[in-house]
Scaffold this active site. Sequence first.
Site, PDB file in Angstrom:
ATOM      1  N   LYS A 151      39.841  44.953  52.574  1.00 65.76           N
ATOM      2  CA  LYS A 151      40.496  44.102  53.580  1.00 65.76           C
ATOM      3  C   LYS A 151      41.857  44.649  54.040  1.00 65.76           C
ATOM      4  O   LYS A 151      41.891  45.624  54.770  1.00 65.76           O
ATOM      5  CB  LYS A 151      40.572  42.664  53.072  1.00 65.76           C
ATOM      6  CG  LYS A 151      39.148  42.081  52.848  1.00 65.76           C
ATOM      7  CD  LYS A 151      39.117  40.589  52.816  1.00 65.76           C
ATOM      8  CE  LYS A 151      37.768  40.042  52.392  1.00 65.76           C
ATOM      9  NZ  LYS A 151      36.773  39.900  53.436  1.00 65.76           N
ATOM     10  N   ASP A 194      39.112  41.479  41.053  1.00 70.39           N
ATOM     11  CA  ASP A 194      38.666  41.763  42.412  1.00 70.39           C
ATOM     12  C   ASP A 194      39.764  41.253  43.351  1.00 70.39           C
ATOM     13  O   ASP A 194      39.851  40.053  43.621  1.00 70.39           O
ATOM     14  CB  ASP A 194      37.332  41.057  42.658  1.00 70.39           C
ATOM     15  CG  ASP A 194      36.831  41.264  44.088  1.00 70.39           C
ATOM     16  OD1 ASP A 194      37.609  41.776  44.925  1.00 70.39           O
ATOM     17  OD2 ASP A 194      35.675  40.897  44.362  1.00 70.39           O
ATOM     18  N   TYR A 246      32.817  35.617  44.645  1.00 69.83           N
ATOM     19  CA  TYR A 246      31.955  36.501  45.424  1.00 69.83           C
ATOM     20  C   TYR A 246      32.547  37.902  45.351  1.00 69.83           C
ATOM     21  O   TYR A 246      33.745  38.078  45.596  1.00 69.83           O
ATOM     22  CB  TYR A 246      31.910  36.024  46.878  1.00 69.83           C
ATOM     23  CG  TYR A 246      31.087  36.889  47.809  1.00 69.83           C
ATOM     24  CD1 TYR A 246      29.698  36.877  47.760  1.00 69.83           C
ATOM     25  CD2 TYR A 246      31.712  37.713  48.750  1.00 69.83           C
ATOM     26  CE1 TYR A 246      28.950  37.659  48.632  1.00 69.83           C
ATOM     27  CE2 TYR A 246      30.969  38.492  49.623  1.00 69.83           C
ATOM     28  CZ  TYR A 246      29.588  38.464  49.561  1.00 69.83           C
ATOM     29  OH  TYR A 246      28.852  39.239  50.422  1.00 69.83           O
TER      30      TYR A 246
HETATM   31  N1  HOZ Z   1      33.751  39.343  52.999  1.00 73.06           N
HETATM   32  C1  HOZ Z   1      34.004  37.970  53.283  1.00 73.06           C
HETATM   33  C2  HOZ Z   1      34.031  37.243  51.997  1.00 73.06           C
HETATM   34  N2  HOZ Z   1      34.298  35.926  52.125  1.00 73.06           N
HETATM   35  C3  HOZ Z   1      33.052  37.351  54.223  1.00 73.06           C
HETATM   36  C4  HOZ Z   1      32.729  38.199  55.380  1.00 73.06           C
HETATM   37  C5  HOZ Z   1      31.268  38.420  55.504  1.00 73.06           C
HETATM   38  O1  HOZ Z   1      30.514  38.146  54.557  1.00 73.06           O
HETATM   39  O2  HOZ Z   1      30.912  38.856  56.573  1.00 73.06           O
END
Ligand code: HOZ
Length: 443
Positions: A279, A251, A156
Amino acid sequence: MTGGDGAGRAAVAGATDQEELWRRARDVMPGGVSSPVRAFNAVGGEAFFSASGRGAHLEDVEGNRYLDYVLSWGPLILGHAHPEVVEAVQRAAEEGVSFGTSVPGEVELAETVREWFPGVEMLRFVNSGTEATMSAVRLARGVTGRDLVLKFDGCYHGHGDSFLVEAGSGVATFGLPDSPGVPSAVSELTVTAPFNDLEAVRRVFDRHGDRLAAVILEPVVGNAGLIPPVDGFLEGLREVTRDHDALLIFDEVMTGFRAARGGAQERYGVEPDLTTMGKVLGGGLPVGAFGGKREWMREVAPDGPVYQAGTLSGNPLAMAAGLAQLRVLDREDPFDELADRAERLVDGILERARERGIPATGAAVGSMWGVHFTDGPVHSYDDAREADASFFARYHRECLERGVFLAPSAFEAGFLSTAHTEEDIDRTLTVVGEAMDAAREEA
Ligand code: HOZ
């Protein structure tokens, strides 16, 4: 759930009834949330409204307290409300919350990242991981003059159009096909292959080699549960992309500062052409970045023609939070201890599953960890989808009920912070055993 001191209640000015909050929220926001995974749809049970966080714990608006392994989905490697991060943000805010000009913190944060990440010589700050990956792919297309991008099933990279093809995280959680609204002319430019399958990648290159701008991947998948790379996979990708003049994009939004101080690229000794991050980089504030070899980054506007911009990018509060967090990491160097603790947690969970005859496999990579409820091994998204989703949902609810907050999806990694103590791990393992028993009984 465990009772807290209710300190967080004041933060929401009287809105302490979650049922009532959900009713209002669903009326005014799709699913009642600002991001789909927060609705807990895949696991059922009670999604909650957070009021406050301290260290390894989160408290909801009704005063229930949870030991938190979600940590804002990864950023909070020092735990909630670390005093140095809070103080840095407060101090920055007193000087002004946004200027729309450059600020010194950008330079310092960029220099720190360059020092830590072997593949980063220059970088551009953005406001999220999604922006970072979208911008990195634009850059790859811009410098190669090619259109196709290869991504891996279950990885993702945020919600950009090019990435919602066989995506992990919320897309996998909700069992969605590729999202409506993404023009087929765009999704056709994304080619996919199974993670850890170098032969499949070579076949894609044999077929499309001169049209591929880039290969993008999470070097350790964190969005299909945790899936580490098999030996030689990252090295093989480096070789095949180099042979075909395509860019390799890591990524590292999740793995950055977690797989190792300098991300997966440091841990596995493979240098990508471009890196995306987010993050941990922002200390809990909205920050992302893309960076890489000077040769490519010089092509970004205004040095070069590839356009990318942002009103709030490099925001002074966000830079202050990120810098404060990285300074603590630099001073305390907690990476080995975090990794040992994550390993003990996973080993303990697997042991409890084994004792009960529950199929499970798992791994820890630095301060990321994950367990799949299947015999395994899990090397790909297809393997991850073999796991028992209904058992996971029950197990999740039982853990939450006992005050342990896991990501509300089997397709997410767990995280650990420096605030999680050995006692927290012990308590978690006790809860995990009870939750497994209860989840089995519930079936
Ligand atoms: N960005 C995170 C990926 N696993 C998930 C958080 C979200 O989508 O809110």
